[in-house]
Design a protein around this motif. Sequence first.
Motif, PDB file in Angstrom:
ATOM      1  N   GLY A  12       0.861  -1.200  -0.066  1.00 40.53           N
ATOM      2  CA  GLY A  12       0.043   0.027   0.156  1.00 40.53           C
ATOM      3  C   GLY A  12       0.690   1.323   0.073  1.00 40.53           C
ATOM      4  O   GLY A  12       0.325   2.340   0.354  1.00 40.53           O
ATOM      5  N   VAL A  13       1.937   1.392  -0.277  1.00 38.01           N
ATOM      6  CA  VAL A  13       2.916   2.280  -0.134  1.00 38.01           C
ATOM      7  C   VAL A  13       2.896   3.180  -1.666  1.00 38.01           C
ATOM      8  O   VAL A  13       3.448   4.411  -1.850  1.00 38.01           O
ATOM      9  CB  VAL A  13       4.417   2.171   0.179  1.00 38.01           C
ATOM     10  CG1 VAL A  13       4.374   1.695   1.427  1.00 38.01           C
ATOM     11  CG2 VAL A  13       4.886   1.183  -0.796  1.00 38.01           C
ATOM     12  N   THR A  17       0.994   2.880  -8.233  1.00 40.97           N
ATOM     13  CA  THR A  17       0.821   3.808  -8.695  1.00 40.97           C
ATOM     14  C   THR A  17       2.021   4.539  -9.478  1.00 40.97           C
ATOM     15  O   THR A  17       1.935   5.381 -10.228  1.00 40.97           O
ATOM     16  CB  THR A  17       0.345   5.021  -7.419  1.00 40.97           C
ATOM     17  OG1 THR A  17      -0.729   4.404  -6.909  1.00 40.97           O
ATOM     18  CG2 THR A  17       0.171   6.607  -7.923  1.00 40.97           C
ATOM     19  N   ILE A 214       7.274  11.873  -4.745  1.00 38.93           N
ATOM     20  CA  ILE A 214       6.197  11.963  -5.377  1.00 38.93           C
ATOM     21  C   ILE A 214       5.167  12.726  -4.297  1.00 38.93           C
ATOM     22  O   ILE A 214       5.173  11.936  -3.154  1.00 38.93           O
ATOM     23  CB  ILE A 214       5.382  10.708  -5.992  1.00 38.93           C
ATOM     24  CG1 ILE A 214       6.467   9.975  -6.692  1.00 38.93           C
ATOM     25  CG2 ILE A 214       3.983  11.069  -6.460  1.00 38.93           C
ATOM     26  CD1 ILE A 214       6.933  10.822  -7.932  1.00 38.93           C
ATOM     27  N   PHE A 216       2.128  13.863  -1.892  1.00 35.63           N
ATOM     28  CA  PHE A 216       0.793  13.231  -1.510  1.00 35.63           C
ATOM     29  C   PHE A 216      -0.252  14.208  -2.487  1.00 35.63           C
ATOM     30  O   PHE A 216      -0.076  15.368  -2.432  1.00 35.63           O
ATOM     31  CB  PHE A 216       0.205  13.215  -0.114  1.00 35.63           C
ATOM     32  CG  PHE A 216      -1.024  12.686   0.437  1.00 35.63           C
ATOM     33  CD1 PHE A 216      -0.998  11.330   0.433  1.00 35.63           C
ATOM     34  CD2 PHE A 216      -2.007  13.227  -0.011  1.00 35.63           C
ATOM     35  CE1 PHE A 216      -2.056  10.476   0.869  1.00 35.63           C
ATOM     36  CE2 PHE A 216      -3.342  12.449   0.227  1.00 35.63           C
ATOM     37  CZ  PHE A 216      -3.396  11.197   0.627  1.00 35.63           C
ATOM     38  N   LEU A 220      -4.436  11.688  -7.265  1.00 38.05           N
ATOM     39  CA  LEU A 220      -3.947  10.402  -7.640  1.00 38.05           C
ATOM     40  C   LEU A 220      -4.779   9.110  -7.270  1.00 38.05           C
ATOM     41  O   LEU A 220      -4.994   8.428  -8.125  1.00 38.05           O
ATOM     42  CB  LEU A 220      -2.420  10.171  -6.901  1.00 38.05           C
ATOM     43  CG  LEU A 220      -1.402  10.557  -7.819  1.00 38.05           C
ATOM     44  CD1 LEU A 220      -0.001  10.538  -7.062  1.00 38.05           C
ATOM     45  CD2 LEU A 220      -1.059   9.755  -9.236  1.00 38.05           C
TER      46      LEU A 220
HETATM   47  N1  LIG Z   1       1.190   9.942  -4.081  1.00 35.02           N
HETATM   48  C1  LIG Z   1       0.016   9.617  -3.407  1.00 35.02           C
HETATM   49  N2  LIG Z   1      -1.100  10.497  -3.231  1.00 35.02           N
HETATM   50  C2  LIG Z   1      -2.039  10.083  -2.866  1.00 35.02           C
HETATM   51  N3  LIG Z   1      -2.464   8.674  -2.854  1.00 35.02           N
HETATM   52  C3  LIG Z   1      -1.607   8.029  -3.379  1.00 35.02           C
HETATM   53  C4  LIG Z   1      -0.338   8.456  -3.563  1.00 35.02           C
HETATM   54  N4  LIG Z   1       0.330   7.096  -4.226  1.00 35.02           N
HETATM   55  C5  LIG Z   1      -0.517   6.253  -4.023  1.00 35.02           C
HETATM   56  N5  LIG Z   1      -1.676   6.440  -3.560  1.00 35.02           N
HETATM   57  C6  LIG Z   1      -3.115   5.860  -3.367  1.00 35.02           C
HETATM   58  O1  LIG Z   1      -2.587   5.010  -1.994  1.00 35.02           O
HETATM   59  C7  LIG Z   1      -3.361   3.725  -2.460  1.00 35.02           C
HETATM   60  C8  LIG Z   1      -2.326   2.723  -2.604  1.00 35.02           C
HETATM   61  O2  LIG Z   1      -1.713   2.849  -3.709  1.00 35.02           O
HETATM   62  P1  LIG Z   1      -0.823   1.717  -4.612  1.00 35.02           P
HETATM   63  O3  LIG Z   1      -2.204   0.724  -4.783  1.00 35.02           O
HETATM   64  O4  LIG Z   1      -0.271   2.280  -5.676  1.00 35.02           O
HETATM   65  O5  LIG Z   1       0.047   0.955  -3.897  1.00 35.02           O
HETATM   66  P2  LIG Z   1       0.672  -0.453  -3.723  1.00 35.02           P
HETATM   67  O6  LIG Z   1       1.978  -0.524  -3.224  1.00 35.02           O
HETATM   68  O7  LIG Z   1       0.797  -0.899  -5.003  1.00 35.02           O
HETATM   69  O8  LIG Z   1      -0.151  -1.405  -2.954  1.00 35.02           O
HETATM   70  P3  LIG Z   1      -0.243  -2.962  -3.092  1.00 35.02           P
HETATM   71  O9  LIG Z   1       0.872  -3.274  -1.859  1.00 35.02           O
HETATM   72  O10 LIG Z   1      -1.637  -3.466  -2.437  1.00 35.02           O
HETATM   73  O11 LIG Z   1       0.080  -3.552  -4.296  1.00 35.02           O
HETATM   74  C9  LIG Z   1      -4.139   3.833  -3.561  1.00 35.02           C
HETATM   75  O12 LIG Z   1      -5.443   4.200  -3.142  1.00 35.02           O
HETATM   76  C10 LIG Z   1      -3.636   4.879  -4.278  1.00 35.02           C
HETATM   77  O13 LIG Z   1      -4.204   5.715  -5.120  1.00 35.02           O
END
Ligand SMILES: Nc1ncnc2c1ncn2[C@@H]1O[C@H](COP(=O)(O)OP(=O)(O)OP(=O)(O)O)[C@@H](O)[C@H]1O
Length: 258
Positions: A12-13, A17, A214, A216, A220
């Motif tokens: 979720g980090v 994205t 990047i 917040f 996004l």
């Molecule tokens: N820079 C940002 N600003 C705001 N929200 C963000 C940002 N980056 C990611 N998010 C949000 O945070 C959440 C987690 O992002 P993301 O799904 O890309 O993480 P992930 O590391 O791929 O998660 P997972 O470990 O489940 O694969 C999503 O809802 C995404 O829209």
Amino acid sequence: MRVVAVGSGKGGVGKSTVSLNLALALVRQGRRVGLLDADLYGPNIPLMVGLTRDRWTESWTLARPGRQRRLAPVEQHGLKIVSAGFILGEDQPLGVEGMTARMLVRQLVHDVAWGDLDVLVVDLPPGTADIQQMLIRTVAVTGALVVATPQYVAHVDARKAVRMYQRQGVPVLGWIENMGPMRCPHCGEPVEVFPEAPEGRSLAALGVERLGTIPFDPALGRAGDSGRVLVTDGATGPVPAAFAALATRVAAALDRSP
Ligand SMILES: Nc1ncnc2c1ncn2[C@@H]1O[C@H](COP(=O)(O)OP(=O)(O)OP(=O)(O)O)[C@@H](O)[C@H]1O
Ligand SMILES: [Mg+2]
């Protein structure tokens, strides 16, 4: 073709994205780019780019383990996209381990007719367990990126990802700080969404270079959920600018890689 893997110790980090928007920014810079959504647990990329099932079912329905067939990536926003979701469906939990997962990964990597690509960006599942290690070996990674949020706890987990890559002999190109400080939309003051990890205990202490930050930005999250993308031709603002700068650094690092 250069293969860049995007991983993290923690879920979720923002791996997905960052993978998607980095890939889009590389396209804007004139590169031929593929995006492999290798998150067998939660393949989110189709949703994030607005790909509906009818766009992939035709070429992917016969994509079952053991069937020899060259599969075509689906083009969207100038990217060639392949997702584990094309095979598993986006809502089907991965109920397989070991052998079947290995076959699935081989199919995603080797049975796809990617065509001529400059860069393949691989969005990995969260964590540093067997499945991530198997993926890294199978896709033959040129260089790895680690995504972490600013705070110390994210860095603790990210250090594991760095060590996993190093143990596999994969060069770590650097780390990306995601969900960094944003500007308050009302008063313009910087808002620290997460506390900054102390210098001596951050990834920097491992000698891993920060390739970009990047900010917040709630836009996004909204874009991801609605299948729109923010990094488009002529897009302005802090987020597209941050991804453009990141793409330049990543491309330079990949070009330097042997
Ligand atoms: N820079 C940002 N600003 C705001 N929200 C963000 C940002 N980056 C990611 N998010 C949000 O945070 C959440 C987690 O992002 P993301 O799904 O890309 O993480 P992930 O590391 O791929 O998660 P997972 O470990 O489940 O694969 C999503 O809802 C995404 O829209
Ligand atoms: Mg993800």
